[in-house]
Write an enzyme that holds these catalytic residues in place. Structure first.
Site, PDB file in Angstrom:
ATOM      1  N   CYS A   1      -4.705  13.002  13.485  1.00 24.23           N
ATOM      2  CA  CYS A   1      -5.376  11.759  13.117  1.00 24.23           C
ATOM      3  C   CYS A   1      -5.303  10.823  14.307  1.00 24.23           C
ATOM      4  O   CYS A   1      -4.721  11.159  15.335  1.00 24.23           O
ATOM      5  CB  CYS A   1      -4.749  11.136  11.884  1.00 24.23           C
ATOM      6  SG  CYS A   1      -3.189  10.346  12.197  1.00 24.23           S
TER       7      CYS A   1
ATOM      8  N   ARG B   1      -4.409  10.550   4.784  1.00 24.98           N
ATOM      9  CA  ARG B   1      -3.366  11.580   4.848  1.00 24.98           C
ATOM     10  C   ARG B   1      -2.413  11.506   3.657  1.00 24.98           C
ATOM     11  O   ARG B   1      -1.830  12.510   3.263  1.00 24.98           O
ATOM     12  CB  ARG B   1      -2.575  11.422   6.133  1.00 24.98           C
ATOM     13  CG  ARG B   1      -3.367  11.610   7.383  1.00 24.98           C
ATOM     14  CD  ARG B   1      -2.472  11.385   8.556  1.00 24.98           C
ATOM     15  NE  ARG B   1      -1.219  12.094   8.366  1.00 24.98           N
ATOM     16  CZ  ARG B   1      -1.013  13.332   8.726  1.00 24.98           C
ATOM     17  NH1 ARG B   1      -1.946  14.015   9.336  1.00 24.98           N
ATOM     18  NH2 ARG B   1       0.145  13.920   8.494  1.00 24.98           N
TER      19      ARG B   1
ATOM     20  N   ARG C   1      -8.624  -0.448   4.705  1.00 25.47           N
ATOM     21  CA  ARG C   1      -7.745   0.582   4.121  1.00 25.47           C
ATOM     22  C   ARG C   1      -6.421  -0.031   3.692  1.00 25.47           C
ATOM     23  O   ARG C   1      -5.822   0.425   2.725  1.00 25.47           O
ATOM     24  CB  ARG C   1      -7.456   1.681   5.144  1.00 25.47           C
ATOM     25  CG  ARG C   1      -8.635   2.549   5.473  1.00 25.47           C
ATOM     26  CD  ARG C   1      -8.208   3.694   6.351  1.00 25.47           C
ATOM     27  NE  ARG C   1      -7.066   4.380   5.748  1.00 25.47           N
ATOM     28  CZ  ARG C   1      -6.303   5.250   6.363  1.00 25.47           C
ATOM     29  NH1 ARG C   1      -6.540   5.574   7.616  1.00 25.47           N
ATOM     30  NH2 ARG C   1      -5.290   5.825   5.751  1.00 25.47           N
TER      31      ARG C   1
ATOM     32  N   ARG D   1       0.901  14.475  13.509  1.00 23.03           N
ATOM     33  CA  ARG D   1       1.392  14.271  12.135  1.00 23.03           C
ATOM     34  C   ARG D   1       1.380  15.525  11.264  1.00 23.03           C
ATOM     35  O   ARG D   1       0.653  15.610  10.265  1.00 23.03           O
ATOM     36  CB  ARG D   1       0.614  13.142  11.459  1.00 23.03           C
ATOM     37  CG  ARG D   1       0.743  11.835  12.202  1.00 23.03           C
ATOM     38  CD  ARG D   1      -0.029  10.730  11.549  1.00 23.03           C
ATOM     39  NE  ARG D   1       0.632  10.165  10.380  1.00 23.03           N
ATOM     40  CZ  ARG D   1       0.098   9.209   9.630  1.00 23.03           C
ATOM     41  NH1 ARG D   1      -1.100   8.754   9.910  1.00 23.03           N
ATOM     42  NH2 ARG D   1       0.754   8.733   8.601  1.00 23.03           N
TER      43      ARG D   1
ATOM     44  N   ASP E   1       5.159  19.910   8.145  1.00 20.42           N
ATOM     45  CA  ASP E   1       6.096  21.030   8.048  1.00 20.42           C
ATOM     46  C   ASP E   1       7.357  20.700   7.250  1.00 20.42           C
ATOM     47  O   ASP E   1       7.898  21.552   6.541  1.00 20.42           O
ATOM     48  CB  ASP E   1       6.472  21.531   9.458  1.00 20.42           C
ATOM     49  CG  ASP E   1       7.025  20.411  10.326  1.00 20.42           C
ATOM     50  OD1 ASP E   1       6.371  19.347  10.410  1.00 20.42           O
ATOM     51  OD2 ASP E   1       8.107  20.569  10.903  1.00 20.42           O
TER      52      ASP E   1
ATOM     53  N   ASP F   1       4.493   0.422  12.190  1.00 19.22           N
ATOM     54  CA  ASP F   1       3.317  -0.237  11.613  1.00 19.22           C
ATOM     55  C   ASP F   1       3.183  -1.698  12.054  1.00 19.22           C
ATOM     56  O   ASP F   1       2.201  -2.351  11.708  1.00 19.22           O
ATOM     57  CB  ASP F   1       3.355  -0.162  10.079  1.00 19.22           C
ATOM     58  CG  ASP F   1       3.124   1.253   9.575  1.00 19.22           C
ATOM     59  OD1 ASP F   1       2.678   2.098  10.358  1.00 19.22           O
ATOM     60  OD2 ASP F   1       3.400   1.514   8.385  1.00 19.22           O
TER      61      ASP F   1
ATOM     62  N   LYS G   1       0.839  -1.211   0.000  1.00 24.21           N
ATOM     63  CA  LYS G   1       0.000   0.000   0.000  1.00 24.21           C
ATOM     64  C   LYS G   1       0.872   1.258   0.000  1.00 24.21           C
ATOM     65  O   LYS G   1       0.666   2.164  -0.808  1.00 24.21           O
ATOM     66  CB  LYS G   1      -0.898   0.001   1.246  1.00 24.21           C
ATOM     67  CG  LYS G   1      -1.552   1.345   1.533  1.00 24.21           C
ATOM     68  CD  LYS G   1      -2.415   1.329   2.780  1.00 24.21           C
ATOM     69  CE  LYS G   1      -1.697   1.550   4.072  1.00 24.21           C
ATOM     70  NZ  LYS G   1      -1.426   2.944   4.442  1.00 24.21           N
ATOM     71  N   ASN G   2       1.834   1.295   0.915  1.00 21.65           N
ATOM     72  CA  ASN G   2       2.597   2.540   1.087  1.00 21.65           C
ATOM     73  C   ASN G   2       3.634   2.767  -0.005  1.00 21.65           C
ATOM     74  O   ASN G   2       4.276   3.818  -0.045  1.00 21.65           O
ATOM     75  CB  ASN G   2       3.234   2.591   2.478  1.00 21.65           C
ATOM     76  CG  ASN G   2       2.176   2.796   3.555  1.00 21.65           C
ATOM     77  OD1 ASN G   2       1.026   3.117   3.238  1.00 21.65           O
ATOM     78  ND2 ASN G   2       2.557   2.605   4.806  1.00 21.65           N
TER      79      ASN G   2
HETATM   80  N1  EPU Z   1       6.552  14.449  10.992  1.00 18.31           N
HETATM   81  C1  EPU Z   1       6.704  15.787  11.280  1.00 18.31           C
HETATM   82  N2  EPU Z   1       6.701  16.673  10.253  1.00 18.31           N
HETATM   83  C2  EPU Z   1       6.549  16.297   8.968  1.00 18.31           C
HETATM   84  C3  EPU Z   1       6.387  14.941   8.675  1.00 18.31           C
HETATM   85  C4  EPU Z   1       6.400  14.041   9.711  1.00 18.31           C
HETATM   86  O1  EPU Z   1       6.853  16.155  12.444  1.00 18.31           O
HETATM   87  O2  EPU Z   1       6.555  17.176   8.078  1.00 18.31           O
HETATM   88  C5  EPU Z   1       6.608  13.452  12.078  1.00 18.31           C
HETATM   89  C6  EPU Z   1       5.330  12.644  12.223  1.00 18.31           C
HETATM   90  O3  EPU Z   1       4.370  13.321  12.987  1.00 18.31           O
HETATM   91  C7  EPU Z   1       5.850  11.386  12.880  1.00 18.31           C
HETATM   92  C8  EPU Z   1       7.237  11.211  12.237  1.00 18.31           C
HETATM   93  O4  EPU Z   1       7.569  12.491  11.723  1.00 18.31           O
HETATM   94  O5  EPU Z   1       5.999  11.596  14.248  1.00 18.31           O
HETATM   95  C9  EPU Z   1       7.334  10.211  11.109  1.00 18.31           C
HETATM   96  O6  EPU Z   1       6.245  10.372  10.247  1.00 18.31           O
HETATM   97  P1  EPU Z   1       6.309  10.111   8.683  1.00 18.31           P
HETATM   98  O7  EPU Z   1       6.176  11.395   7.973  1.00 18.31           O
HETATM   99  O8  EPU Z   1       7.486   9.249   8.365  1.00 18.31           O
HETATM  100  O9  EPU Z   1       4.967   9.286   8.463  1.00 18.31           O
HETATM  101  P2  EPU Z   1       4.072   9.377   7.183  1.00 18.31           P
HETATM  102  O10 EPU Z   1       4.924   9.587   6.002  1.00 18.31           O
HETATM  103  O11 EPU Z   1       2.923  10.289   7.419  1.00 18.31           O
HETATM  104  C10 EPU Z   1       4.238   6.831   6.568  1.00 18.31           C
HETATM  105  C11 EPU Z   1       3.295   5.711   6.366  1.00 18.31           C
HETATM  106  C12 EPU Z   1       2.699   5.310   7.706  1.00 18.31           C
HETATM  107  C13 EPU Z   1       3.843   4.884   8.623  1.00 18.31           C
HETATM  108  C14 EPU Z   1       4.859   6.019   8.752  1.00 18.31           C
HETATM  109  C15 EPU Z   1       6.078   5.655   9.552  1.00 18.31           C
HETATM  110  C16 EPU Z   1       2.494   6.120   4.129  1.00 18.31           C
HETATM  111  C17 EPU Z   1       1.366   6.496   3.234  1.00 18.31           C
HETATM  112  N3  EPU Z   1       2.251   6.131   5.446  1.00 18.31           N
HETATM  113  O12 EPU Z   1       3.483   7.896   7.136  1.00 18.31           O
HETATM  114  O13 EPU Z   1       1.850   4.202   7.465  1.00 18.31           O
HETATM  115  O14 EPU Z   1       3.346   4.559   9.901  1.00 18.31           O
HETATM  116  O15 EPU Z   1       5.292   6.424   7.437  1.00 18.31           O
HETATM  117  O16 EPU Z   1       6.726   4.582   8.995  1.00 18.31           O
HETATM  118  O17 EPU Z   1       3.570   5.801   3.652  1.00 18.31           O
HETATM  119  C18 EPU Z   1       0.070   2.744   7.871  1.00 18.31           C
HETATM  120  O18 EPU Z   1       0.291   2.211   6.775  1.00 18.31           O
HETATM  121  O19 EPU Z   1      -0.701   2.238   8.742  1.00 18.31           O
HETATM  122  C19 EPU Z   1       0.731   3.997   8.209  1.00 18.31           C
HETATM  123  C20 EPU Z   1       0.275   4.822   9.164  1.00 18.31           C
END
Ligand code: EPU
Length: 420
Positions: free
Chosen positions: A115, A91, A395, A120, A123, A303, A22-23
């Site tokens: 969420c 998201r 999902r 999340r 920035d 995850d 998925k991701n």
């Molecule tokens: N964060 C920030 N600022 C940003 C971006 C992230 O502070 O601009 C923080 C987040 O709040 C979090 C950390 O950085 O504390 C890491 O978040 P990340 O951005 O890596 O997560 P994401 O990209 O929103 C993806 C996966 C998630 C998975 C996370 C961590 C996708 C579509 N989603 O989310 O998948 O948990 O990486 O590996 O790729 C799931 O599939 O159930 C899922 C939630």
């Protein structure tokens, strides 16, 4: 709305095939916007999030056909907005931001807000795009980004972010000049996206490490690509095999993406062998407690935290589980407690004392991975478990009940009218 019934206590045995990730599929679908062309993606998982992404791309003017083998024609992109209605349900919709600004010089994307699993913010996505010359404003809950043409930049992420790195990599692929993303996320899904972008004609090196180099090009073209297997779905099946003291060959997964998960399964006492065609997980005895701290890849994935919480709940002894990625990813704890799990949460740390048996009851899914943990708990619990709000599960897991029923699980889905 659907719910899932499980009668626990049956060992899982046999073979199960892992679907596409998925991701990985979500950013790959978004990358199609970078080329005014047609692309064909294979091994796309049939999931609610993928359908939501399809809706978003259609809103932008793309023509999309097919399931599993998905054709995206992005020659007529005419919209530049990811509306609140879609971003709030998924998201990952924010992944259109980078490609839209890079190719069309404009994007309007709803801010995701909080969420179920944490605040999340995005920035880091915005900081990187600004460094590449995008003008960013926040208007009425939306991020508006504009740029004539993005220019390459050196971007140092404050924290490694998966979708942030993906957004910036897609933007930089069409920027003028050289971009370096430092402290980039190293997840296999980032590497997979770089592979896809390079097939499209991008010049990206270093994806999969914490420094990614991108030499911008003027245009990209459509491709054919088959999506990598889902390491989290694979890991979920592996835990299912271990906790039911089963013997399951998880087919078509990539063991090299699962090192941290496999290591913890072995620590818990499961036998894990990499065989031709997959990974076999066998457990002959009760499992032992196992301590886990979630980390960015290659560390233990957040995850998989909820699934290992179930393993710890029925293991011998006390496990300490620490969630370092998301501040609120313990929504499953209360539901597991209702099934008899002994879990004490203190901030980001959980102390899990294994109990001899969980007992089935009605539980409510709250987010995707939490739902998976409730299914696992149902498989080992005595008696019947009913998991409500299964749409969270749908999902990210392709009809999980259909996949594990042939392994001997007593599991079925029921459709219920109205809200649950
Ligand atoms: N964060 C920030 N600022 C940003 C971006 C992230 O502070 O601009 C923080 C987040 O709040 C979090 C950390 O950085 O504390 C890491 O978040 P990340 O951005 O890596 O997560 P994401 O990209 O929103 C993806 C996966 C998630 C998975 C996370 C961590 C996708 C579509 N989603 O989310 O998948 O948990 O990486 O590996 O790729 C799931 O599939 O159930 C899922 C939630």
């Amino acid at each position: 709305m659907d719910k899932i019934h499980i009668e626990g206590g049956h060992r899982l045995r046999g073979e199960v095939r892992v679907s596409g990730a998925k991701n990985a599929a979500l950013p790959i679908l978004c990358s199609s916007i970078l080329a005014a062309d047609t692309s064909v993606y294979r091994n796309v998982p049939v999931l609610r999030d993928i359908a939501t992404m399809g809706k978003l791309l259609k809103n932008l003017g793309c023509a999309i056909e097919g399931e599993r083998a998905v054709t995206v024609d992005s020659r007529q992109v005419s919209g530049f907005e990811a509306p609140y209605e879609l971003v709030k349900t998924m998201r990952a919709s924010v992944l259109v931001l980078g490609p839209l600004v890079a190719r069309y010089g404009r994007a309007r994307v709803s801010l995701p807000g909080g969420c179920a699993i944490g605040a999340r913010p995005i920035d880091q996505h915005l900081k990187g795009l600004e460094a590449m010359g995008a003008r960013i404003s926040l208007v009425h809950g939306y991020v508006e980004a504009k740029a004539k043409r993005l220019t390459g930049a050196r971007i140092v992420c404050d924290i490694p972010t998966v979708t942030g790195t993906e957004n910036l990599m897609m933007a930089a692929a069409l920027a003028k000049g050289h971009t370096v993303i430092e402290n980039a996320a190293r997840e296999p899904e980032v590497e997979e996206l770089a592979r896809v972008l390079n097939k499209m004609g991008a010049r990206i090196q270093g994806a999969g490490t914490s420094a990614i180099d991108i030499e911008g090009v003027d245009e990209l073209h459509g491709i054919e690509h088959s999506v990598v297997p889902d390491r989290i779905e694979a890991g979920t099946f592996m835990v299912a095999a271990a906790i039911t003291r089963g013997d399951v060959l998880v087919r078509d997964c990539m063991p090299e993406h699962l090192d941290a998960v496999i290591a913890k399964l072995r620590t818990a006492g499961a036998e894990v062998t990499v065989e031709e065609g997959g990974v076999r997980v066998r457990a002959r005895h009760e499992l032992n407690a196992v301590d886990i701290t979630t980390q960015p890849y290659p560390g233990f994935p957040t995850d998989m935290q909820a699934q290992f919480m179930v393993l710890a709940s029925v293991a011998l002894g006390q496990s300490v589980i620490t969630e370092t990625i998301f501040e609120n990813r313990y929504m499953h704890v209360q539901e597991l407690a209702r099934m008899g799990a002994d879990i004490h949460v203190d901030g980001r740390t959980s102390i899990v004392r294994g109990v001899p048996k969980l007992s089935g009851t009605t539980v409510m899914a709250t987010d995707l991975r939490a739902s998976a943990s409730l299914i696992l708990a149902g498989l080992v619990a005595s008696g019947k478990t009913e998991v409500l709000r299964v749409y969270h599960l749908d999902r990210g897991y392709e009809k999980i009940e259909k996949k594990i029923r042939p392994l001997g699980a007593k599991i079925r889905r029921a459709h219920v009218k109205g809200e649950l």
